[in-house]
Motif scaffolding. Structure first.
Motif: not given
Length: 111
Positions: A86-109
């Motif tokens: 359709l001629g749409i140029e896709a651009k994505a943003r990748f802000p880190q908004t769920n840092q609590h998920v990362l902290r939880r995963e790191l704590a369980a490692t």
């Protein structure tokens, strides 16, 4: 005057996907897919279904599914393909908004 019956029975955390119990990982995919679908719909509305069949080279039933929001069986890759056709140029943003998920995963490692 507000009565007890008018009070909300559920308090939201401002993210409906979290409220519905989706994992942060799946919620990210669903949000991306929804944003991509909205962009496709915005541009697809300019064309008839017959024209849309020719643009992505899909049969009428697939075009109808797309226009009617049936994207559960559509991959992100397929939606990106439709967007490109359709001629749409896709651009994505990748802000880190769920840092609590990362902290939880790191704590369980184990360290």
């Amino acid at each position: 005057m507000a009565s007890e019956n008018n009070k909300p029975t559920h308090v939201t955390r401002e993210n409906v996907l979290d409220d519905l119990g989706f994992s942060p990982e799946l919620a990210t995919v669903l949000k991306f897919k929804a944003a991509l679908y909205q962009a496709i719909l915005k541009h697809a509305r300019k064309y008839s279904q017959k024209q849309l069949q020719a643009i992505p080279g899909e049969p009428q039933p697939r075009v109808s599914e797309l226009l009617n929001g049936k994207i559960a069986n559509k991959s992100v890759d397929k939606l990106l393909y439709y967007a490109g056709r359709l001629g749409i140029e896709a651009k994505a943003r990748f802000p880190q908004t769920n840092q609590h998920v990362l902290r939880r995963e790191l704590a369980a490692t184990p360290r």
